[in-house]
Design an enzyme around this catalytic site. Structure first.
Site, PDB file in Angstrom:
ATOM      1  N   THR A 108      19.971  10.053  48.062  1.00 59.49           N
ATOM      2  CA  THR A 108      19.158  11.260  48.233  1.00 59.49           C
ATOM      3  C   THR A 108      19.515  12.019  49.502  1.00 59.49           C
ATOM      4  O   THR A 108      19.507  13.243  49.519  1.00 59.49           O
ATOM      5  CB  THR A 108      17.660  10.871  48.251  1.00 59.49           C
ATOM      6  OG1 THR A 108      17.353  10.314  46.994  1.00 59.49           O
ATOM      7  CG2 THR A 108      16.766  12.054  48.504  1.00 59.49           C
ATOM      8  N   THR A 184      18.575   4.968  49.492  1.00 57.68           N
ATOM      9  CA  THR A 184      17.626   4.011  50.075  1.00 57.68           C
ATOM     10  C   THR A 184      17.438   2.753  49.224  1.00 57.68           C
ATOM     11  O   THR A 184      17.050   1.714  49.744  1.00 57.68           O
ATOM     12  CB  THR A 184      16.239   4.658  50.288  1.00 57.68           C
ATOM     13  OG1 THR A 184      15.740   5.119  49.038  1.00 57.68           O
ATOM     14  CG2 THR A 184      16.313   5.804  51.271  1.00 57.68           C
ATOM     15  N   ASP A 185      17.725   2.842  47.920  1.00 58.64           N
ATOM     16  CA  ASP A 185      17.392   1.703  47.048  1.00 58.64           C
ATOM     17  C   ASP A 185      18.003   0.386  47.529  1.00 58.64           C
ATOM     18  O   ASP A 185      17.333  -0.634  47.565  1.00 58.64           O
ATOM     19  CB  ASP A 185      17.865   1.956  45.604  1.00 58.64           C
ATOM     20  CG  ASP A 185      16.985   2.958  44.875  1.00 58.64           C
ATOM     21  OD1 ASP A 185      16.150   3.596  45.537  1.00 58.64           O
ATOM     22  OD2 ASP A 185      17.139   3.096  43.654  1.00 58.64           O
ATOM     23  N   LYS A 263      13.123  -2.310  51.801  1.00 60.11           N
ATOM     24  CA  LYS A 263      12.413  -1.167  51.220  1.00 60.11           C
ATOM     25  C   LYS A 263      11.172  -1.719  50.545  1.00 60.11           C
ATOM     26  O   LYS A 263      11.268  -2.510  49.609  1.00 60.11           O
ATOM     27  CB  LYS A 263      13.309  -0.438  50.211  1.00 60.11           C
ATOM     28  CG  LYS A 263      12.678   0.836  49.679  1.00 60.11           C
ATOM     29  CD  LYS A 263      13.622   1.649  48.790  1.00 60.11           C
ATOM     30  CE  LYS A 263      12.937   2.940  48.355  1.00 60.11           C
ATOM     31  NZ  LYS A 263      13.769   3.756  47.472  1.00 60.11           N
TER      32      LYS A 263
END
Ligand code: GLU
Length: 449
Positions: A108, A184-185, A263
């Site tokens: 992203t 970020t995953d 996360k």
């Protein structure tokens, strides 16, 4: 036949669009049987089902229509405005500032919304990031480099190796700090991987991501990036860190240790939390405030040590009530060299799994153990079923949470094929990935002062 620029289309969808001479942004009509769809042809992600054509309808919704449905017909009924992804002008460089490289891997933070079509594209380059956040030019002289352009769920340990080597090249050329823009995953996995692969770091290596793309008004990309570049340029530590929002407000960016961060929320800006440890630092009002005393200090004369091999024949198995032990047998039969068991509570698995575990160990598989509780440490000395696991030769991974445990096991088995050495490395603290004494839990879990 013309190529459809920046479209992400391939296979049957691409062929159909090419035969109707359609470009992204054109107004198209798709008909099949009694169905008719009219709207703007929008780009699509390069992964996933390649047969779908994505159309933005007049009502604002996107539909995906399979190019393989019987009797499908596509026609261009209007020429739309083509999406623009031109790079903004780069700000001027100030030669007295620290020299930092932003390496982009995708996700992203490296995406942009085309407001007309509503699609999010994973296409903007590291230099675009610099261009859209001109404040960076006041903090550092920034070089940019695209290493990959993909969503992070597509990355593999081979990518970790490539990335670590690219970072090492820059460090060996004398850069003052490295920032890695990442989806970020799986950013926590990659930050752990580089923490093991890049030892004896002379300067900081800071991962950064975003939960909203850089051109949405609510984006966290700019603030995260500014915090990350600030940390890479000026922080007194030389470790792998991960910089993201501390809370949902924009006031502070927190830098977590690369092996201690997970996360923990699907969408919040403060999705990342340090687990079983304190963050290394905060960036508040453009100042670095250290949160720990025990860190490796920045020292440009220190010689980087590269250990970039990872073994992919390692599995993470979550124990659950009723788990079929043949899942363990399967991995053993497939030649897996390591299994990380995510046990319940203090680190337990059902007695029904014991034979399979014993068999795996007898066949030379390293079986390590973390807890699915995430917070806290495994302690299998307390109950007799835990003690049995210890007697079989299971290696408890202290207070390492499962994802870091998995990456460490992959790294360890990438370094050695000797079982004794593998166990020794697993129990050796390489990058601050575990503590042998638990820190005050109310502060660790709730962030209490
Ligand atoms: N799933 C994608 C990734 O991890 C996009 C989400 C994000 O960047 O946060 O790369």
């Amino acid at each position: 036949m013309s190529e459809i620029k920046n479209s992400g289309y391939s296979g049957s969808a691409l062929r159909l669009l090419q035969s109707a001479n359609c470009q992204v942004g054109d107004i198209i009509r798709i008909t099949y049987k009694t169905n008719t769809y009219e709207g703007v042809l929008i780009p699509r992600g390069e992964s996933g089902d390649t047969t779908n054509i994505i159309v933005k309808l007049k009502n604002g919704y996107n539909v995906g229509i399979s190019a393989t449905v019987e009797g499908i017909n596509v026609e261009k009924i209007g020429v739309g405005i083509k999406p623009m992804f031109a790079s903004p002008l780069l700000p001027e460089q100030n030669s007295v500032l620290p020299h930092v490289v932003i390496m982009s891997t995708g996700g992203t933070i490296a995406s942009r919304v085309d407001y007309r079509t509503g699609a999010v594209r994973s296409a903007i380059s590291a230099s675009d990031l610099y261009g859209v956040v001109p404040e960076l030019s006041k903090i550092a002289r920034v070089d940019t480099e695209i290493v990959f352009s993909t969503y992070s769920e597509n990355l593999t340990p081979k990518n970790w190796t490539d990335l670590a080597q690219k970072v090492a090249e820059r460090i060996n050329q004398g850069i003052d700090g490295v920032v890695i823009a990442h989806g970020t995953d799986t950013m926590g996995y990659t930050s752990a991987a580089l923490s093991f692969a890049l030892q004896n770091l002379p300067v900081p290596v800071i991962f950064v991501g975003a939960q909203r793309s850089s051109d949405r008004p609510s984006s966290d990309a700019a603030t995260n990036l500014i915090g990350a570049v600030r940390a890479a340029s000026e922080a007194p530590f030389a470790e792998v860190g991960l910089a993201m929002h501390e809370t949902i407000s924009d006031s502070a960016i927190v830098v977590h240790r690369g092996v201690r961060v997970r996360k923990c929320h699907t969408s919040r800006r403060d999705a990342f939390k340090s687990i079983n440890d304190f963050p290394i630092a905060r960036v508040l009002d453009q100042k670095i405030i250290m949160q720990k005393d025990d860190y490796q200090h920045r020292d440009p004369t220190r010689q980087l040590v590269l250990k970039t091999n990872f073994c992919e024949k390692v599995a993470l198995i979550k124990f659950y009530p009723g788990m079929d032990p043949s899942i363990i047998d399967y991995y053993v039969s497939q030649g897996f060299r390591g299994i990380l068991l995510e046990g319940s509570g203090l680190g337990h698995v059902s007695i029904f799994c014991f034979e399979a575990i014993k068999n795996a160990i007898a066949k030379g598989v390293i079986v390590a153990l973390s807890s699915q509780c995430i917070w806290g440490r495994v302690n299998i000395d307390i109950y007799d079923t835990g003690r049995d696991l210890l007697n079989f030769g299971v290696v408890p991974l202290d207070d390492m949470f499962p994802e870091t445990g998995l990456v460490k096991l992959m790294w360890v088995l990438g370094q050695t094929s000797d079982l004794k050495e593998s166990k020794r490395l697993l129990k050796t603290n390489i990058a601050g990935e575990f503590t042998s004494r638990s820190l005050p839990q109310e502060k660790i879990v709730y962030g209490a002062q």
